[in-house]
Design a protein around this motif. Sequence first.
Motif, PDB file in Angstrom:
ATOM      1  N   ILE A   1       0.833  -1.212   0.000  1.00 39.67           N
ATOM      2  CA  ILE A   1       0.000   0.000   0.000  1.00 39.67           C
ATOM      3  C   ILE A   1       0.863   1.255   0.000  1.00 39.67           C
ATOM      4  CG2 ILE A   1      -1.700   1.323   1.321  1.00 39.67           C
ATOM      5  CD1 ILE A   1      -2.843  -1.352   2.284  1.00 39.67           C
ATOM      6  N   LEU A   2       1.875   1.285   0.855  1.00 39.19           N
ATOM      7  CA  LEU A   2       2.739   2.462   0.949  1.00 39.19           C
ATOM      8  C   LEU A   2       3.481   2.701  -0.360  1.00 39.19           C
ATOM      9  CD1 LEU A   2       3.721   4.699   2.827  1.00 39.19           C
ATOM     10  CD2 LEU A   2       5.559   3.167   3.573  1.00 39.19           C
ATOM     11  N   ASN A   3       3.837   1.626  -1.056  1.00 34.37           N
ATOM     12  CA  ASN A   3       4.549   1.743  -2.320  1.00 34.37           C
ATOM     13  C   ASN A   3       3.744   2.540  -3.348  1.00 34.37           C
ATOM     14  OD1 ASN A   3       6.448   1.081  -4.486  1.00 34.37           O
ATOM     15  ND2 ASN A   3       4.922  -0.408  -5.152  1.00 34.37           N
ATOM     16  N   ILE A   4       2.483   2.193  -3.540  1.00 35.30           N
ATOM     17  CA  ILE A   4       1.690   2.865  -4.569  1.00 35.30           C
ATOM     18  C   ILE A   4       1.349   4.295  -4.153  1.00 35.30           C
ATOM     19  CG2 ILE A   4      -0.611   2.147  -3.805  1.00 35.30           C
ATOM     20  CD1 ILE A   4       0.757   2.176  -7.431  1.00 35.30           C
ATOM     21  N   ILE A   5       1.203   4.533  -2.853  1.00 28.60           N
ATOM     22  CA  ILE A   5       0.978   5.910  -2.390  1.00 28.60           C
ATOM     23  C   ILE A   5       2.214   6.765  -2.656  1.00 28.60           C
ATOM     24  CG2 ILE A   5       0.625   7.357  -0.347  1.00 28.60           C
ATOM     25  CD1 ILE A   5      -1.114   5.097   0.798  1.00 28.60           C
ATOM     26  N   ASN A   6       3.386   6.226  -2.326  1.00 29.10           N
ATOM     27  CA  ASN A   6       4.639   6.956  -2.526  1.00 29.10           C
ATOM     28  C   ASN A   6       4.846   7.344  -3.976  1.00 29.10           C
ATOM     29  OD1 ASN A   6       5.344   6.799   0.160  1.00 29.10           O
ATOM     30  ND2 ASN A   6       6.697   5.041  -0.087  1.00 29.10           N
ATOM     31  N   VAL A   7       4.681   6.374  -4.885  1.00 29.29           N
ATOM     32  CA  VAL A   7       4.975   6.649  -6.288  1.00 29.29           C
ATOM     33  C   VAL A   7       3.939   7.597  -6.884  1.00 29.29           C
ATOM     34  CG1 VAL A   7       3.708   4.759  -7.425  1.00 29.29           C
ATOM     35  CG2 VAL A   7       5.897   5.531  -8.355  1.00 29.29           C
ATOM     36  N   GLY A   8       2.692   7.531  -6.396  1.00 29.68           N
ATOM     37  CA  GLY A   8       1.672   8.458  -6.863  1.00 29.68           C
ATOM     38  C   GLY A   8       1.993   9.891  -6.469  1.00 29.68           C
ATOM     39  N   LEU A   9       2.411  10.074  -5.228  1.00 26.41           N
ATOM     40  CA  LEU A   9       2.763  11.419  -4.758  1.00 26.41           C
ATOM     41  C   LEU A   9       4.011  11.941  -5.469  1.00 26.41           C
ATOM     42  CD1 LEU A   9       2.131  11.016  -0.910  1.00 26.41           C
ATOM     43  CD2 LEU A   9       0.723  12.247  -2.574  1.00 26.41           C
ATOM     44  N   LEU A  10       4.979  11.054  -5.686  1.00 28.02           N
ATOM     45  CA  LEU A  10       6.201  11.454  -6.389  1.00 28.02           C
ATOM     46  C   LEU A  10       5.878  11.902  -7.810  1.00 28.02           C
ATOM     47  CD1 LEU A  10       9.289  11.693  -6.546  1.00 28.02           C
ATOM     48  CD2 LEU A  10       9.365   9.255  -7.149  1.00 28.02           C
ATOM     49  N   ASN A  11       4.994  11.165  -8.476  1.00 25.26           N
ATOM     50  CA  ASN A  11       4.619  11.527  -9.836  1.00 25.26           C
ATOM     51  C   ASN A  11       3.912  12.886  -9.883  1.00 25.26           C
ATOM     52  OD1 ASN A  11       2.155  11.162 -12.110  1.00 25.26           O
ATOM     53  ND2 ASN A  11       4.210  10.630 -12.790  1.00 25.26           N
TER      54      ASN A  11
END
Length: 237
Positions: A113-123
Amino acid sequence: MKFIRERINKLAAELMIKSNWRTLCAWIIENSIWLVVLGALAGFLALAEDVWNKDIMDGDQIGYAIISSLSVIPGMNDFAKAVTHLGDPAAYVVMMLIMMILFRKHHVTRVIILNIINVGLLNLMLKYILQRPRPLGPHLVAASGFSFPSGHAMGSLAFYGLFMYLIYLYVPNRKLRWAGMLLMAIIIGCIGMSRIYLGVHYTSDVFGGYFISLAYLIVYIRITRHYYDKQKEDLHD
C-alpha cells in the motif's frame, strides 16, 4: 534519507581506493544495484533537463513513429486501450487485493500500500514542477494533467515491479516464479508502449517515468528490507 546518504558516501569512498581492474570489477559487481540507481537517476535527470528547457527531442518523434506503425496490426487499437487500463487506479486496487491474498503470510500489506501511495505522490510532485503539456496529436483515450513523467509508466514499474520482486522471494516453484516475473515485465512494457501508441504521452515521458520509478523502487525495497531486518533483530535482542 540517512540510509541513502550513507550508502552513497560508502560507494564514493570505496571507489576512490580501488587500485586495479580486478578489485574495481569486484566492487562494481558488489555494488551493481546502486550503480543501477545512479544510472536511472542520471537518465531521468537528462530527460528532465530537456523537458525543463523545452527542447525538441528527436527520440519522441522516432519512438512515436515506430510504435504508431503497429496500427497496421488488426485489433491493435483495442489491445492498447485494454492494456493501458492495467495502469489505472482501479486495476491497482484489484491487483493489491490479489497480492495481499497471495502473500498474506509474509506481512507485506503495508509495503504494498505504501509503495503505490509513494509513487503516486512522487509523480504528482514531478509533474507539477516540470509542467510539460501533453502531445498535441490525436488522443485515442481521454487524458488530463501534465505529461512528464508518465504516471502510468511510473506506477506500473513501481507496482508490478514490486509484485515481480515478491514473486521472486516467495514463489517456490522455479518455473512458476520465472513465468510470473516475465508476465510482470511484459505488463510493464506494454503499459508504457500503450501510452505512446494512444498519443497521450511522448516517448521521453514513458522512459522518464521508468527511470525515476526504477530508482525509487530499488531504494524503497532496500529501505523496507533494512527496516524489517532491524525489526527482526530487535525481537531477538
